[in-house]
Design a protein around this motif. Sequence first.
Motif, PDB file in Angstrom:
ATOM      1  N   ARG A  38      51.553  49.461  74.382  1.00 62.14           N
ATOM      2  CA  ARG A  38      52.452  49.727  73.265  1.00 62.14           C
ATOM      3  C   ARG A  38      51.803  50.581  72.171  1.00 62.14           C
ATOM      4  O   ARG A  38      52.486  51.194  71.378  1.00 62.14           O
ATOM      5  CB  ARG A  38      52.921  48.395  72.647  1.00 62.14           C
ATOM      6  N   GLU A  39      50.475  50.509  72.130  1.00 63.94           N
ATOM      7  CA  GLU A  39      49.720  51.258  71.122  1.00 63.94           C
ATOM      8  C   GLU A  39      50.189  50.991  69.703  1.00 63.94           C
ATOM      9  O   GLU A  39      50.101  51.823  68.820  1.00 63.94           O
ATOM     10  CB  GLU A  39      49.787  52.765  71.403  1.00 63.94           C
ATOM     11  N   THR A  40      50.755  49.824  69.515  1.00 60.38           N
ATOM     12  CA  THR A  40      51.175  49.426  68.182  1.00 60.38           C
ATOM     13  C   THR A  40      51.233  47.902  68.142  1.00 60.38           C
ATOM     14  O   THR A  40      51.121  47.250  69.165  1.00 60.38           O
ATOM     15  CB  THR A  40      52.556  50.009  67.830  1.00 60.38           C
ATOM     16  N   CYS A  41      51.410  47.379  66.979  1.00 62.77           N
ATOM     17  CA  CYS A  41      51.480  45.935  66.874  1.00 62.77           C
ATOM     18  C   CYS A  41      52.735  45.427  67.562  1.00 62.77           C
ATOM     19  O   CYS A  41      53.783  46.054  67.523  1.00 62.77           O
ATOM     20  CB  CYS A  41      51.518  45.517  65.414  1.00 62.77           C
ATOM     21  N   CYS A  80      52.440  39.728  63.992  1.00 63.43           N
ATOM     22  CA  CYS A  80      52.180  40.993  64.668  1.00 63.43           C
ATOM     23  C   CYS A  80      50.782  40.987  65.259  1.00 63.43           C
ATOM     24  O   CYS A  80      49.803  40.721  64.560  1.00 63.43           O
ATOM     25  CB  CYS A  80      52.330  42.146  63.681  1.00 63.43           C
ATOM     26  N   CYS A  82      47.740  42.990  67.516  1.00 60.44           N
ATOM     27  CA  CYS A  82      47.206  44.228  68.061  1.00 60.44           C
ATOM     28  C   CYS A  82      45.754  44.033  68.456  1.00 60.44           C
ATOM     29  O   CYS A  82      45.136  43.024  68.116  1.00 60.44           O
ATOM     30  CB  CYS A  82      47.352  45.362  67.062  1.00 60.44           C
TER      31      CYS A  82
ATOM     32  N   LYS B 108      44.506  54.417  68.211  1.00 65.79           N
ATOM     33  CA  LYS B 108      45.850  54.795  67.783  1.00 65.79           C
ATOM     34  C   LYS B 108      46.584  53.629  67.121  1.00 65.79           C
ATOM     35  O   LYS B 108      47.760  53.732  66.779  1.00 65.79           O
ATOM     36  CB  LYS B 108      46.665  55.279  68.991  1.00 65.79           C
ATOM     37  N   ASN B 109      45.879  52.530  66.989  1.00 62.39           N
ATOM     38  CA  ASN B 109      46.485  51.319  66.438  1.00 62.39           C
ATOM     39  C   ASN B 109      46.990  51.503  65.006  1.00 62.39           C
ATOM     40  O   ASN B 109      46.497  52.342  64.265  1.00 62.39           O
ATOM     41  CB  ASN B 109      45.435  50.206  66.415  1.00 62.39           C
ATOM     42  N   CYS B 110      47.969  50.653  64.655  1.00 63.02           N
ATOM     43  CA  CYS B 110      48.491  50.723  63.296  1.00 63.02           C
ATOM     44  C   CYS B 110      47.720  49.798  62.352  1.00 63.02           C
ATOM     45  O   CYS B 110      47.855  49.904  61.140  1.00 63.02           O
ATOM     46  CB  CYS B 110      49.972  50.348  63.294  1.00 63.02           C
ATOM     47  N   CYS B 111      46.918  48.884  62.914  1.00 57.40           N
ATOM     48  CA  CYS B 111      46.214  47.948  62.024  1.00 57.40           C
ATOM     49  C   CYS B 111      44.696  47.982  62.226  1.00 57.40           C
ATOM     50  O   CYS B 111      44.204  48.653  63.079  1.00 57.40           O
ATOM     51  CB  CYS B 111      46.744  46.535  62.251  1.00 57.40           C
TER      52      CYS B 111
END
Lengths: 111, 111
Positions: A38-41, A80, A82, B108-111
């Motif tokens: 997902r490359e995101t939380c 969330c 990650c 690339k993570n958001c956190c």
Amino acid sequence: MAITKAKLFNTSQKRTSELMKALGHPARIAIIELLAERETCICGDITDELPLAQSTVSQHLKALKKAGIIQGEIDGVRTCYCLSEEGIEDLNELFVPLIKNLTTATQKNCC
Amino acid sequence: MAITKAKLFNTSQKRTSELMKALGHPARIAIIELLAERETCICGDITDELPLAQSTVSQHLKALKKAGIIQGEIDGVRTCYCLSEEGIEDLNELFVPLIKNLTTATQKNCC
DNA sequence: ATCGTTTATCGTAAATTTACGATTAATATA
DNA sequence: TATATTAATCGTAAATTTACGATAAACGAT
């Protein structure tokens, strides 16, 4: 395990095995693959993707968090998740060289 | 663990976690480091290097063998151990790409 | 203020892991 | 042949892991 002699292993051996242990279950491999994909939380819907009860998934998330492989941040009702830089760095610093070491050693093996 | 739903995870997730689980103990990390260091078969004296009883070391060796990470060959009274190509190959094929994947994803993570 | 949603935690049961000493089996050596 | 050495296995105890359902806590929506 009456007596734990863990103090007699060195720091990197202990940290390496801690990381490996955290990854020693298919559900936890599936979780980190999901987080990478997902490359995101991801807020919560991890449970939907796994063939396990919500409480069990929560337990697996806790194990990965404890090992520093993932991090979770509360966002309202949801949480969330990650990947955590710290844990991935440790994998790169401890495990990648170990595998390389094992690989060259195996090639020189007598058997 | 009344019910095992392991069949619902895919083959590579199961094999990866099996390898990780086998490496999820400091003694077993110490053992494979020893085998890599010597770059040759080690007959038995592994026990002398570890802070554990002979029977316990034998158990750890069995676990590594079961996961295909090491192999043991009987040589008279002794048993010669060395790293197994099969397991090391699997580590390279399954785990190295996974770490790489996790690493780029983390960046690339958001956190 | 009440109700629904989300997720962590609790309680619990079963399985597995870890550790040890004792024993056994197999092979060397005296 | 008797004795020592090596390493696997057995028996056992304690800890940990894995799984589940039930509950609780926290928040958002009505």
